[in-house]
Design an enzyme around this catalytic site. Sequence first.
Site, mmCIF file in Angstrom:
data_model
loop_
_atom_site.group_PDB
_atom_site.id
_atom_site.type_symbol
_atom_site.label_atom_id
_atom_site.label_comp_id
_atom_site.label_asym_id
_atom_site.label_seq_id
_atom_site.Cartn_x
_atom_site.Cartn_y
_atom_site.Cartn_z
ATOM 1 N N TYR A 73 -17.633 -19.037 14.889
ATOM 2 C CA TYR A 73 -17.402 -17.698 15.429
ATOM 3 C C TYR A 73 -18.161 -16.731 14.531
ATOM 4 C CZ TYR A 73 -14.506 -14.073 17.734
ATOM 5 O OH TYR A 73 -14.059 -12.998 18.459
ATOM 6 N N ARG A 84 -25.142 -7.060 24.893
ATOM 7 C CA ARG A 84 -24.666 -6.432 23.648
ATOM 8 C C ARG A 84 -23.935 -7.485 22.818
ATOM 9 N NH1 ARG A 84 -20.610 -4.660 21.029
ATOM 10 N NH2 ARG A 84 -19.207 -5.551 22.584
ATOM 11 N N LYS A 142 -16.327 -18.768 21.978
ATOM 12 C CA LYS A 142 -15.020 -18.214 22.357
ATOM 13 C C LYS A 142 -14.127 -19.290 22.975
ATOM 14 C CE LYS A 142 -15.256 -13.624 21.684
ATOM 15 N NZ LYS A 142 -14.268 -12.726 21.129
ATOM 16 N N GLU A 187 -17.363 -10.746 28.270
ATOM 17 C CA GLU A 187 -17.669 -10.779 26.836
ATOM 18 C C GLU A 187 -19.052 -10.184 26.557
ATOM 19 O OE1 GLU A 187 -16.373 -11.145 23.219
ATOM 20 O OE2 GLU A 187 -15.195 -12.092 24.789
ATOM 21 N N ASP A 188 -19.111 -9.208 25.674
ATOM 22 C CA ASP A 188 -20.363 -8.637 25.165
ATOM 23 C C ASP A 188 -21.272 -8.088 26.268
ATOM 24 O OD1 ASP A 188 -19.431 -9.160 22.691
ATOM 25 O OD2 ASP A 188 -20.854 -10.717 22.175
ATOM 26 N N ASP A 195 -12.494 -8.790 26.323
ATOM 27 C CA ASP A 195 -12.068 -8.967 24.935
ATOM 28 C C ASP A 195 -12.531 -7.815 24.049
ATOM 29 O OD1 ASP A 195 -10.755 -10.460 22.910
ATOM 30 O OD2 ASP A 195 -12.701 -11.137 22.170
ATOM 31 N N ASP A 196 -13.713 -7.260 24.334
ATOM 32 C CA ASP A 196 -14.238 -6.176 23.510
ATOM 33 C C ASP A 196 -13.404 -4.905 23.670
ATOM 34 O OD1 ASP A 196 -16.641 -7.683 22.664
ATOM 35 O OD2 ASP A 196 -17.115 -7.573 24.785
ATOM 36 N N ASN A 212 -19.026 -6.195 13.614
ATOM 37 C CA ASN A 212 -19.565 -7.521 13.292
ATOM 38 C C ASN A 212 -21.062 -7.548 13.588
ATOM 39 O OD1 ASN A 212 -17.133 -8.906 12.587
ATOM 40 N ND2 ASN A 212 -16.546 -8.887 14.732
ATOM 41 N N ASN A 261 -9.384 -9.891 13.431
ATOM 42 C CA ASN A 261 -10.230 -10.789 14.217
ATOM 43 C C ASN A 261 -9.621 -11.002 15.595
ATOM 44 O OD1 ASN A 261 -11.663 -13.069 15.213
ATOM 45 N ND2 ASN A 261 -12.094 -13.715 13.116
#
Length: 591
Positions: free
Chosen positions: A139, A192, A210, A282-283, A305-306, A447, A491
């Site tokens: 991760y 991203r 993930k 995600e992202d 999740d972000d 991160n 986290n």
Amino acid sequence: MESTFKEIRDGQSVLDLDPKSTVGGGVEDVYGEDRATEDKLVTPWTFSVASGYSLLRDPQYNKGLAFTEKERDAHYLRGLLPPIILSQQLQEKKLMQNIRQYQVPLQKYMSLMDLQERNERLFYKLLIDNVEELLPVVYTPTVGEACQKYGSIFKRPQGLYISLKEKGKILEVLKNWPERTIQAIVVTDGERILGLGDLGCQGMGIPVGKLSLYTALGGVRPSACLPITIDVGTNNEQLLKDEFYIGLRQRRATGKEYYELLHEFMSAVKQNYGEKVLIQFEDFANHNAFELLAEYRTTHLVFNDDIQGTAAVVLAGVVAALKLVGGALAEQKFLFLGAGEAGTGIAELIALEISKQTKAPLEETRKKIWLVDSKGLIVSSRKDSLQNFKKPWAHEHEPVKDLLDAVKAIKPTVLIGSSGVGKTFTKEVVEALASCNDKPIIMALSNPTSQSECTAEEAYTWSKGRAIFASGSPFDPVEYDGKTYVAGQSNNAYIFPGFGLGLIISGAIRVHDEMLLAASEALASQVTKENFDNGLIYPRFSTIRKISAHIAANVAAKAYELGVATRLPRPKDLVKYAESCMYTPVYRNYR
């Protein structure tokens, strides 16, 4: 309502089972992966019974040198293996020794990915038993470097790639995946990735990473997980010129072309896997992330999740930190650096929790939270030029140009960084925060490590050891003035695996904000006195599966309470039920 229908499997309905039998066997455990089936004999079958050379090449059933004499005879393995029999524990010990010899984290990552492709159970055994050591490898921060170099290290596909070439055929593509019973999908478009920007098709490392944590930390069985990358091109010039780039060599599709592809994808997923499949975004870039969540949260089981996972884990950290600082959540004043999907998501969930605790309207509780973006403090005089997701945070105040002046003007008790820009919590900023707080709460969440707003050492040194600090990426303990400070890691891996498990075991069909609050409260309740004594506002990752079971139980309970759970009857003990449904990587005995 879906809950009125019965799912028939082998002539028996899941809904006809009494709670005792469900705790004994999990939810439709086809391959014998859950804790409840550890001691049962299983048959290693794919489309037919796997044996001989094919069994050794099947990562789901391969046990390496751990096959017993009886199994070697029964499955035609004689001569295909050396004569020695090695237990799973000994295999684990050998592999950890090998992995620790690598000096470069990316080499450790590649070694683990190779293991996952040849012996799935041993990979997860390693990850579960050595979670604190290996989490930074599979991760953040190492997964970021892996994504940057994914084209060079790519060996074999670990998920589905859906590009613009597949437009009109996405349902057919989904049917190419060998597993039919999918419960969790993590999908990215690679625009991203962490704080690294547009990595296009090479963002696949994120869904893969993930979902390995969904299994290792949350117990969602690997056969039920599907990583997906939506490839609409990339605006990264370096990748477009890279001869080893594995994605479409074109600029990113936007607007109608982009949203039509995403709509086809979302419809196909629901058609192929049903109402209860969890789709985790995600992202995605901010402009798409908010729009996709708003578009599909009322029709699909979706989770970003972000926006939501980060918010839940940060809220839990703040709630826990208040036990060290004192005072109620409603008495705090929050200042954020960064007003993107993470910053506004965290802010909204904190405002919701304050509203829940005080019964005050959400519009009022938002006024305790201030955000700084690239143009300075978000204030009402800027409202006309703001994106929609920033407008709720435009409060009455004179314009303030930078973070330092904002700290001096607002005098926050909690400073949260979600900017994706490193070194922005300067010495002057931390000292200004410490000058108006005995125990300032500082959360540098960006991160990977290079993008963190400040290091643990800087936070403790500049605050003269008074800061309560947590970061997105891990930092080593810090020695200051004769005392050792252990930094907490805020986290997302604390939340999303257990959250996903809770949705799955309850058969939830929608995600509500109350479920996120339930997950936060469960995580905060798992912080022990020993953790607090060490200055930690999060529990140790070594207990993460126990934590995930409690989060799953809390989330499932809220799903039943809200009437969006379809797995009936409700188990009497949700924690025990969650534990019984969790995947365990212990080798099974074959008939």
